[in-house]
Motif scaffolding. Structure first.
Motif, short mmCIF file in Angstrom:
data_model
loop_
_atom_site.label_atom_id
_atom_site.label_comp_id
_atom_site.label_asym_id
_atom_site.label_seq_id
_atom_site.Cartn_x
_atom_site.Cartn_y
_atom_site.Cartn_z
N TYR A 1 0.86 -1.17 0.00
CA TYR A 1 0.00 0.00 0.00
C TYR A 1 0.90 1.23 0.00
CZ TYR A 1 -3.66 -3.34 1.02
OH TYR A 1 -4.52 -4.41 0.95
N ASN A 2 0.98 1.87 -1.15
CA ASN A 2 1.96 2.93 -1.39
C ASN A 2 1.29 4.29 -1.29
OD1 ASN A 2 4.19 4.39 -2.18
ND2 ASN A 2 3.89 3.99 -4.37
N SER A 3 1.75 5.10 -0.37
CA SER A 3 1.18 6.44 -0.19
C SER A 3 1.86 7.46 -1.09
CB SER A 3 1.31 6.86 1.27
OG SER A 3 2.67 6.96 1.64
N GLY B 1 -1.19 8.56 14.10
CA GLY B 1 -2.30 7.67 13.82
C GLY B 1 -2.34 6.48 14.74
N TRP B 2 -1.15 5.98 15.11
CA TRP B 2 -1.13 4.83 16.02
C TRP B 2 -1.66 5.21 17.40
CZ3 TRP B 2 -0.52 0.57 13.41
CH2 TRP B 2 -0.44 -0.64 14.11
N LEU B 3 -1.41 6.45 17.82
CA LEU B 3 -2.00 6.91 19.08
C LEU B 3 -3.51 7.03 18.96
CD1 LEU B 3 0.56 9.61 20.30
CD2 LEU B 3 0.27 7.29 21.13
N LEU B 4 -3.99 7.45 17.81
CA LEU B 4 -5.44 7.49 17.60
C LEU B 4 -6.03 6.09 17.72
CD1 LEU B 4 -5.79 9.90 14.53
CD2 LEU B 4 -6.61 10.32 16.84
N GLN C 1 -4.52 6.02 0.30
CA GLN C 1 -4.75 7.20 1.12
C GLN C 1 -5.09 6.70 2.51
OE1 GLN C 1 -4.36 10.47 0.22
NE2 GLN C 1 -4.64 10.87 2.39
N PRO C 2 -4.13 6.72 3.41
CA PRO C 2 -4.33 6.04 4.70
C PRO C 2 -5.39 6.70 5.56
CG PRO C 2 -2.33 7.34 4.74
CD PRO C 2 -2.82 7.37 3.32
N ALA C 3 -6.06 5.85 6.35
CA ALA C 3 -6.98 6.36 7.36
C ALA C 3 -6.18 7.00 8.48
CB ALA C 3 -7.85 5.22 7.89
N ALA C 4 -6.85 7.84 9.25
CA ALA C 4 -6.14 8.61 10.28
C ALA C 4 -5.50 7.72 11.33
CB ALA C 4 -7.10 9.59 10.95
#
Length: 536
Positions: free
Chosen positions: A498-500, A528-531, A518-521
């Motif tokens: 999955y290439n951004s 994002g990992w803290l989210l 297009q990554p999710a938040a």
């Protein structure tokens, strides 16, 4: 977390039905006891019922559950807390707080050591909109505090000590209209509390916190885990705590229910060990009423403390902690799960269970002692089977996060039906250092997701992995490199990058599919990992 925080709409419907059947059930409950006891001395003992307002008649209990109503309504002898003398030098209130249910008051002693008063009685109505708090829904939510055993937290220290799990050491007491409360006097006087150490900062004198000189919050720890591979959680110790949670039936183990004892090493790395806190939902008894039983079918995380832990319930029992479990236990094997389950079963002897229940007063033991003895013994003997189920749930879909430093992810075959994933730390002018690795088996695992997060990462596919396991590579921030050691003619539909389009070097053959992404938040970078872990 409120017991009914996400299901109050369901209760609106149920309440309407119940009101039509039973008008008295919608009346206001008996007023809460206001235990105003003037002239109490510093060493006094008073008899107090934790919640006489939870006593109900037979018809009401048929619909809304028996729960622990008798335990709440039974008076017990309780020590009176005098803040000036409860510890040498006294305690000074510094900050009010609390969650949706529990009212907290933070205090400090003369040396700056912090304690916390936590209300025994709860009020989940704060989770509701203001317009609902005083109506039938609010009254029902308040009444359902009776699903919690008012004195359950006090048996945990003996059990946790035997299990090898860190713990607080709560003391039960009644806080009168103490002038030492100062500006907090109006809101906190004349109520029943548990007083315990606050697991934060320097706890080098507290053995039940590992004598760590720095205890940190989950937000701080997960921020560090994302920043660098120099920070690691002791996964086996965390797993021990999690299996202990399941034994207690404690289903509310979200990220904020933990603190972390840190232990720095000479090589500048830091190891964290878990400190569980807030046992409000241990020994939860919810599904013993007609309507609460129906709600339990919808809210499967509301797991009751039964004699048997149904394997079908293990997923719901652990839903609140699932993001943490998937991250922190990712490198542990099935053997690790069984070893720790067997250790707990051996440590939690009948004598340990007996001694833990002796902390209750005779009045409470007469109501709960036999029930808890039977349930704790039975659930202990089921721990190996529960651990096996827990492992299988986590092993199904794997997520391996990197950090915001550069890492090298290596994926390669490890035998028939097996895939090995190794993660290395990349440091300039130094040889790569192995962070960890694990072999996954197709009988347990159907997908593996590797998250580069920050840094200029390297993803390597060395040989074609077993096609029964889907491999997903998420580049994250930074300029990443994809390498493969496969013949150009090799094809596969089970490896996807999955290439951004963040400047990555992408030169792959037919074996790897590339998808613009297009990554999710909550699945891209460190923030994002803290989210994902609800620590924003």
């Amino acid at each position: 977390m409120s017991v009914f925080f996400s299901s109050h709409r369901l209760q609106v419907l149920i309440t309407g039905v119940l009101c039509a059947l039973l008008n008295t059930s919608c009346a206001s409950p008996a007023p809460e006891a206001a235990f105003v006891l003037p002239g109490i001395g510093p060493d006094s003992v008073v008899e107090v019922a934790a919640g006489p307002q939870y006593a109900r008649g037979r018809v009401y209990k048929f619909f809304w559950g028996r729960h622990y109503r008798k335990e709440w309504a039974t008076p017990v002898p309780v020590r009176v807390f005098n803040l000036s003398t409860v510890v040498p030098g006294g305690l000074t209130p510094v900050q009010a707080g609390g969650s949706f249910q529990t009212k907290n008051l933070r205090l400090k002693d003369r040396n700056g050591v912090e304690y916390v008063l936590r209300s025994v009685d709860k009020d989940a109505t704060k989770a509701l909109p203001a317009r609902l708090q005083k109506g039938p829904i609010g009254r029902l939510m308040k009444d359902q505090t009776s699903v919690i055993h008012p004195y359950g937290a006090f048996i945990v220290p003996v059990l946790a000590e035997a299990a090898g799990v860190y713990h607080t050491n709560p003391i039960l007491g009644y806080l009168s209209d103490d002038p030492a409360l100062g500006k907090f006097r109006k809101d906190y006087a004349n109520a029943l509390y548990l007083l315990e150490e606050r697991p934060d900062g320097d706890q080098s004198t507290v053995r039940s916190f590992g004598q760590s000189a720095r205890v940190e919050s989950s937000r701080k720890v997960f921020t560090n885990l994302i920043a660098s591979a120099r920070y690691r959680v002791d996964a086996r110790q965390y797993l021990r705590s999690r299996l202990f949670d399941m034994w207690l039936g404690d289903w509310s183990r979200r990220e904020d229910q933990w603190r972390w004892a840190s232990f720095p090493s000479a090589d500048s790395s830091t190891r964290y060990q878990a400190i569980p806190r807030d046992r409000d939902h241990a020994f939860f008894k919810f599904d013993d009423g007609l309507l609460t039983h129906l709600i339990g079918w919808v809210k499967t995380n509301y797991q009751s403390f039964h004699k048997n832990i149904r394997l079908a319930d293990v997923e719901g029992l652990n839903r609140a902690a699932r993001p943490m479990d998937k991250s922190l236990l990712v490198y542990l094997s099935e053997k690790d799960f069984q070893e720790i389950a067997d250790s707990l079963r051996q440590r939690l002897t009948d004598d340990v269970i007996r001694r833990s229940l002796q902390v209750w007063t005779p009045e409470i033991y007469a109501l709960s002692g036999e029930e808890f003895t039977e349930k704790l013994r039975s659930r202990r003997d089921q721990l190996p089977a529960v651990a096996a189920k827990f492992y299988s749930l986590l092993a199904r879909d794997i997520e391996i996060p990197g950090t915001d430093e550069p890492e090298r992810f290596v994926v390669e075959p490890a035998g028939v039906g097996q895939v090995r994933v190794s993660v290395y730390r990349l440091i300039q002018k130094q040889a790569p250092t192995l962070i960890d690795q694990r072999v996954f088996n197709a009988r347990d695992t159907r997908s593996i997701k590797l998250f580069g997060l920050g840094g200029n990462d390297v993803f390597e596919i060395n040989g074609l992995p077993d096609a029964r396991i889907a491999i997903h590579l998420y580049d994250g921030a930074g300029q990443d490199t994809i390498r493969q050691q496969l013949p150009q003619s090799t094809t596969s539909n089970r490896i996807t990058l999955y290439n951004s389009n963040d400047g990555n070097i992408v030169k792959v053959g037919k074996a790897i599919k590339v998808k613009d992404y297009q990554p999710a938040a909550n699945e891209f970078d460190g923030t994002g990992w803290l989210l994902r872990h609800r620590l924003y």
